[in-house]
Structures are given as C-alpha cells and as structure tokens.
Motif scaffolding. Structure first.
Motif, PDB file in Angstrom:
ATOM      1  N   GLU A 118       0.824  -1.215   0.000  1.00 46.35           N
ATOM      2  CA  GLU A 118       0.000   0.000   0.000  1.00 46.35           C
ATOM      3  C   GLU A 118       0.856   1.261   0.000  1.00 46.35           C
ATOM      4  N   ASN A 119       1.862   1.319   0.861  1.00 49.81           N
ATOM      5  CA  ASN A 119       2.678   2.534   0.964  1.00 49.81           C
ATOM      6  C   ASN A 119       3.509   2.781  -0.287  1.00 49.81           C
ATOM      7  N   ALA A 177       1.415   4.181  -3.047  1.00 52.16           N
ATOM      8  CA  ALA A 177       1.097   5.602  -2.848  1.00 52.16           C
ATOM      9  C   ALA A 177       2.290   6.479  -3.205  1.00 52.16           C
ATOM     10  N   ASN A 210       4.340  13.163   0.015  1.00 50.34           N
ATOM     11  CA  ASN A 210       3.760  12.028   0.733  1.00 50.34           C
ATOM     12  C   ASN A 210       3.875  12.187   2.252  1.00 50.34           C
ATOM     13  N   GLN A 261       1.748  12.245   4.466  1.00 49.51           N
ATOM     14  CA  GLN A 261       0.811  11.446   5.269  1.00 49.51           C
ATOM     15  C   GLN A 261       1.004   9.939   5.089  1.00 49.51           C
ATOM     16  N   VAL A 262       1.999   9.544   4.298  1.00 53.37           N
ATOM     17  CA  VAL A 262       2.232   8.110   4.051  1.00 53.37           C
ATOM     18  C   VAL A 262       3.254   7.593   5.063  1.00 53.37           C
ATOM     19  N   ALA A 280       5.576   5.546   5.432  1.00 47.99           N
ATOM     20  CA  ALA A 280       6.468   4.618   4.741  1.00 47.99           C
ATOM     21  C   ALA A 280       7.625   4.189   5.636  1.00 47.99           C
TER      22      ALA A 280
END
Length: 427
Positions: A24-25, A28, A107, A109-110, A112
């Motif tokens: 998912e990360n 994104a 990114n 808000q990701v 990771a």
C-alpha cells in the motif's frame, strides 16, 4: 532544498516504522510521482542466497554491452548511496537529497518504512536518469516486498533456504512461496538451484500463473573445469568463462544470470559472447569472499547456506586453520552457521556487529565453546580484528563472517587504517 545529511537523517529516521510487509505505501509513493517504474525494462531478483551476485553479473554485462543500467541492492557496505547505482556509480548526494525532498513533500501522510521510501526513491531516480534497464533486488521475501510493484521483463529466484522465518514462514515451502510471490502472470521466471521442496512450490506457482519456467538443471546448466565455467542454455553456450567472484557457488549464480541474458537476447537486449566474457571477468561484489592481502578473507555469510558456501570455498583452497571474527544480527540461526565453519576454527573473536539488534555475543561465545572452540568476547569489530591478526599463525587465515554489517566495519578499517587493497589473494 534538503542537505545530503538532512536527507540521510530523514531516511534513517524512518526505521522507527520497522519492517512492514505490504504494497500500500509503496504504491502511494509511486503514484505521487507518476509511476516511474514503467519507463524502463526490469529484471526482478528474489531468493535467499546469491541475489546480489546475480545482480552484479547482470549489471556489469549490460553496462559492458552499452546499455545504461540501474542496479538496486541492499544493504550497503559503507555509504547509503551504494544501494542505488547507474553503470556502477552510486547516486550523487545532491540527487539523493533532491529526490528525498520531493518524495517527502508529496507524501507527508504516508507512513512509509525506510525500505519502502528507499525503493520508491531508487525507481524514481532511474527514471529521471533515463536508464534502459534496471536490475532490482528484492529486500525480503517477495510477495509483499516493496519492490513487488513492478512488471518485469523476467523474474529470477536464486536458491531459497531458511532465513527470516519470523516474517516468511517456518518451513522451506512457506519461504519459497513468499519468494515466488514475485512471479507474474505470463512473465518468464528463471529459477536457480533449489532444494526439492522449494522447487516444487516455485514451479507450481509458475504453472498456476502460466509463467514460462526456466529451471536450473533442466533448461540451463553449468560445468566447471580447469579452463573455467561452461554455461549452456537451449540457444547459447559460453565456454571457459573466468568469473572474478570466487567460490564454486558463483558458477551457479553466473548460470542464472546467463539464462536471463539468453531470454532477454530473444527480445532485443543484446550482449555478445565477448562482452559477456569480459564482464564476467570484471564483476565485483565487495564483502563476499573478498580478499585483503593474502591472509584476510571477508564474507557476508550469515545463514546456513552462506556458511556452507564459505566452508566449501575454504576446503577447496585446502585451508585448515582460521581465526574467526564473528558476530550476527539477532534473528540469525547461529548454530547452523557455527556448525559449517567449526572444523576450520582455531579461535573465535566474538563481537556485536554495529547494528541495533545484534545477537548477544556471550551467547555466540557459548555456542562456540560448546563445540570445543576457544572463544573470546571483544568490544568492537576493529579491536577483535586487530586481536585476530596479532594471534594469527603463519599458515592461518583471518576470516570475518556472520554479518555483512560486521564485514563492512572491518573492511572500512582495513582500507582506511592499514592501506590494504582488496585483491584475489593466493594461499
């Protein structure tokens, strides 16, 4: 603009997220910069042992053939930049800083992890630098590894053995299934030498996905004799190859790489016999059976298969006595490594590798003493190495093995303090 130091501080700060398997990360991150991984050809390489060597062979072959080649591997030995290379040159500090800044701002808000962010950074860098081909090494496993968002020209699975059991499964079949998760529908997969249980799983996965399967021993093979390695595929035969990487297992790794070359040749990626010959003789992979002078050998062997390869190499060179500078990460099967190397060890110098989660050195020493080996505990890799060098007899070797992080610390000291150059030493 971030400074290079600030970029590295940010990247290493992501280690607080630990290891998280999932896609998912990374998806994104790559969505935010336009899916850069779709702009070049990719060879995707998974497995337990030999991944790095296969990547090194392929990177050198295609560079020598005139292509612009990106290679992504992990971990690094001395500098982070070594993980991301084009035609052998690590990413420049200013490019690293700029891309970290761009990905971070896009990114925020990701959540990771270090490896997810680094993988996205590498794939973006290769696109911005207009590479033709990328040799992409899996970090851990395959199915849920951050690199598994790519659609490669060909997938590769080198020998699978027990490693990272806490994440990948408790049996060889379960681990093989995770590694085989990189196999894509209809895309050929080159499978290196495997134990029977792993081979059964991998070939079943390929069949289920209608992925053409090119297997070691059936579709390609290697023989070694006094003139070198001979690698044979259905359409090619390379005679008397002289790999610069030492060890019998490197002939197997070379065969895997040349099966990839054979497949890609049918799709327009050309590398002549002479290019292959020259590239194979010029491939380097530091820290793996690497000689410093004639009596110091560094090797990243950290699991049972790696230790067996190291033991076979020592046996092949009629080595009988080694002084072993040894340390492990916390998740390693220490007993399996010790068992392979024990017949050669005169004395062991136990030290924690420079990592956060190291296997306790008192327990390493206990393992060794239970085998009847003299084992002492040391405060740092360089102090342990100095002690081993002082006590090493005229016909003995000093071997550093058990952790690539330990190898890196000792290698750095050898280069900077002793002014030693790596070489293919003769006993």
């Amino acid at each position: 603009m971030m400074t290079p130091d600030a970029a590295l501080e940010f990247l290493y700060g992501l280690q607080m997220f630990g290891i998280k398997l999932g896609l998912e990360n990374i998806r994104a991150l790559l969505d935010s910069v336009g899916q850069p991984q779709n702009s070049y050809g990719i060879v995707h390489v998974a497995g337990t042992n030999g991944k790095g060597s296969v990547c090194a062979f392929l990177g050198r072959i295609y560079q020598q053939a005139g292509y612009r080649v990106g290679v992504y591997t992990s971990p690094h030995l001395h500098r982070f930049n070594e993980r991301i290379r084009i035609n052998g040159q690590p990413i420049a500090d200013h490019d690293l800083a700029a891309l970290v800044d761009e990905l971070r701002q896009n990114n925020s808000q990701v959540p990771a992890t270090f490896f997810e962010f680094t993988t996205a950074l590498a794939l973006l860098y290769f696109a911005r630098q207009n590479v033709d081909l990328v040799i992409l090494e899996v970090g851990m496993g395959g199915r849920l590894d951050a690199t598994n968002v790519v659609t490669p020209l060909v997938s590769v699975i080198t020998p699978v053995s027990d490693d990272h059991g806490d994440y990948l499964g408790g049996s060889l079949g379960e681990i093989a299934a995770e590694k085989g998760g990189i196999i894509k529908p209809g895309i050929p997969v080159v499978i290196g030498p495997q134990q029977e249980a792993a081979l059964a799983v991998l070939t079943a996965q390929a069949k289920a996905l209608t992925a053409p399967c090119l297997c070691f021993g059936r579709d390609f093979s290697v023989d070694e004799n006094v003139s070198g390695c001979r690698v044979t595929t259905a359409t090619h035969c390379w005679q008397a190859l002289q790999p610069s990487l030492p060890g019998r297992h490197q002939c197997d790794n070379l065969a895997v790489a040349l099966m990839v070359v054979t497949h890609l040749a049918a799709h327009g990626w050309q590398a002549t016999q002479q290019v292959v010959r020259d590239a194979v003789a010029d491939t380097r992979w530091p820290g793996r059976l690497e000689w410093f002078g004639e009596r110091i050998l560094l090797d990243g062997a950290h699991n049972a298969s790696g230790a067996k390869a190291l033991a076979d190499y020592l046996r092949g060179r009629t080595v009988q006595r080694i002084h072993w500078v040894v340390g492990f990460k916390a998740d390693k099967d220490v007993e399996a490594v010790v068992a392979s190397l024990m017949p050669f060890v005169v004395q062991a110098y136990c030290v924690e590798p420079p990592i956060e989660q190291a296997y306790p050195i008192d327990r390493v020493a206990t393992h060794l003493r239970q085998h009847g080996c003299k084992a002492s505990v040391w405060d740092s890799p360089t102090v342990a190495l100095e002690a081993a060098l002082r006590r090493c007899g005229e016909h003995d070797l000093v071997v550093v093995a058990g952790s690539l992080f330990l190898v890196a610390a000792c290698r750095d000291w050898l280069i900077s303090t002793c002014n030693l150059e790596e070489m293919d030493g003769e006993l």
